[in-house]
Motif scaffolding. Structure first.
Motif, mmCIF file in Angstrom:
data_model
loop_
_atom_site.group_PDB
_atom_site.id
_atom_site.type_symbol
_atom_site.label_atom_id
_atom_site.label_comp_id
_atom_site.label_asym_id
_atom_site.label_seq_id
_atom_site.Cartn_x
_atom_site.Cartn_y
_atom_site.Cartn_z
ATOM 1 N N ILE A 135 0.830 -1.221 0.000
ATOM 2 C CA ILE A 135 0.000 0.000 0.000
ATOM 3 C C ILE A 135 0.856 1.259 0.000
ATOM 4 C CG2 ILE A 135 -2.003 -1.089 1.063
ATOM 5 C CD1 ILE A 135 -1.082 0.128 3.755
ATOM 6 N N ASN A 136 2.143 1.132 -0.323
ATOM 7 C CA ASN A 136 3.002 2.321 -0.398
ATOM 8 C C ASN A 136 2.486 3.286 -1.446
ATOM 9 O OD1 ASN A 136 4.908 -0.065 0.485
ATOM 10 N ND2 ASN A 136 5.866 1.828 1.201
ATOM 11 N N LEU A 137 2.644 4.560 -1.164
ATOM 12 C CA LEU A 137 2.209 5.616 -2.072
ATOM 13 C C LEU A 137 3.431 6.436 -2.482
ATOM 14 C CD1 LEU A 137 -0.352 6.918 -3.313
ATOM 15 C CD2 LEU A 137 -0.377 8.476 -1.360
ATOM 16 N N ASP A 138 3.640 6.582 -3.789
ATOM 17 C CA ASP A 138 4.772 7.368 -4.285
ATOM 18 C C ASP A 138 4.246 8.561 -5.075
ATOM 19 O OD1 ASP A 138 7.227 8.294 -4.982
ATOM 20 O OD2 ASP A 138 7.989 6.389 -5.732
ATOM 21 N N ARG A 139 4.003 9.655 -4.350
ATOM 22 C CA ARG A 139 3.467 10.864 -4.992
ATOM 23 C C ARG A 139 4.510 11.556 -5.865
ATOM 24 N NH1 ARG A 139 0.768 11.195 0.097
ATOM 25 N NH2 ARG A 139 -1.479 11.569 -0.103
#
Length: 374
Positions: free
Chosen positions: A196-200
């Protein structure tokens, strides 16, 4: 002679311009303009979709395509539970009841966009584990890639030192990426896990137009939550193969990938991403109109049986049978809202639901300046 020379030079000059613009895009110079143009194209697409079907009331064209139901834990859900004396973070009995309600609805696969730590000691953990074990739903739990060097807490460091007496070996381990898995008792009864990592940072203005669908960790590809839930729905085991501008994961066509110009700049070091086909809006499960593919209803209504009662009373139970569901936090004060095309404060779970939606038939965008046009 001059005209003939000019006619020969025009295609050559056009080729040079295309190559130059492609090079500017590859180094990230055009990212801000690219984002603006992409947003405008989505707006035109959504207007055309509304014009074709003003109420979005279209029948299912592909019976094999998944329907996706999102149940956000929003501010209203938190307030309603608080009135009953149930405070955040919720006891795990609440998630056990959510699973039982989804069983009654006939949901086939469920992704939890919530991380249940391996050291989780919240009340009701045993009941939640029992619900997972007895459920017919294939449940995917959330996991996360930890930042190398900061992922090991004091207890983990002690364990690592005991297992690795050599200082060089321990130092090497600290520099490795590490996936923090969910609680082992829960994982034993689950169908799998998804990141569920988010890389904005791969999007120039923090609006998530593209994002990784799977992450390479120490040389091995690992599914994001949306892909993992979709594979659980299809009862498939991922067998990833990175091809030029495409990720092959099963017998299905490869997912078109976009190269990230200079990496994301985060510890995730994202090199490849996908551009989903975003939806302009979602339909509420409590209303009688909708496309039957992508619905929202808040988490409180699910747990207290309101969704089940409404689905039976309106005859919508058939739409839920065999569908996918995503549960996750959707409250800005809890820090899990994201900006996506058309919505500056979307629930974080929208990203995973959209990935699963695209995988089930909607498809991904493919850039003309990159290799995969599938």
């Amino acid at each position: 002679m001059k005209k003939a020379l000019l006619s020969l030079l025009k295609p050559f000059a056009l080729t040079l311009v295309i190559l130059f613009v492609g090079w500017l895009g590859s180094v990230g110079v055009l990212d801000p303009v690219d984002g603006f143009l992409t947003d405008q194209l989505w707006k035109i697409s959504w207007k055309m979709e509304r014009w074709r079907s003003p109420a979005f009331e279209r029948p299912e064209q592909d019976p094999g395509r998944a329907r996706i139901f999102a149940f956000p834990i929003d501010a209203m859900s938190i307030r309603l539970f608080a009135r009953e004396g149930v405070s955040w973070p919720f006891p795990r009995t609440i998630y056990a009841e959510a699973l039982r309600q989804l069983d009654k609805l006939g949901i086939s696969a469920l992704g939890y966009d919530l991380y249940f730590s391996r050291k989780d000691q919240a009340p009701g953990l045993a009941e939640f584990q029992a619900a997972l074990g007895s459920s017919s739903i294939r449940v995917v739990l959330a996991c996360m890639i930890e930042d190398p060097g900061s992922s090991l807490d004091e207890e983990d460091q002690k364990e690592a030192v005991v297992e690795n007496d050599a200082e060089e070996e321990y130092s090497f381990q600290k520099n490795q990426q590490k996936i923090s898995l969910p609680h082992p008792d829960l994982l034993k009864s689950a169908a799998g896990f998804g990141l569920i990592n988010l890389d904005r940072k791969i999007n120039s203005d923090q609006i998530i137009r593209r994002h990784p669908i799977a992450f390479p960790v120490n040389g091995q590809w690992n599914s994001g939550l949306g892909l993992a839930t979709f594979l659980a729905w299809k009862k498939q085991t991922p067998d990833f193969l990175l091809q030029p501008f495409g990720l092959k994961y099963s017998a299905d066509p490869p997912i078109p990938l976009e190269m990230v110009a200079s990496g994301s700049g985060s510890f995730l070091n994202t090199a490849w991403a996908v551009s989903p086909r975003w939806r302009s809006s979602s339909r509420n499960l409590e209303v009688d109109s909708g496309c039957g593919e992508y619905f929202f209803s808040n988490f409180y209504n699910l747990v207290r049986g309101n969704v089940t009662a409404k689905a039976h009373s309106t005859g919508r139970i058939e739409q839920l049978r065999g569908a996918m569901a995503i549960i996750g936090v959707s409250s800005d004060f809890l820090g899990d809202t994201i900006a996506v095309p058309g919505n500056s404060f979307a629930a974080g779970l929208v990203l995973h639901a959209t990935m699963a939606d695209c995988l089930s038939g909607r498809g991904f965008m493919a850039r003309l300046d990159q290799g995969n046009f599938a």
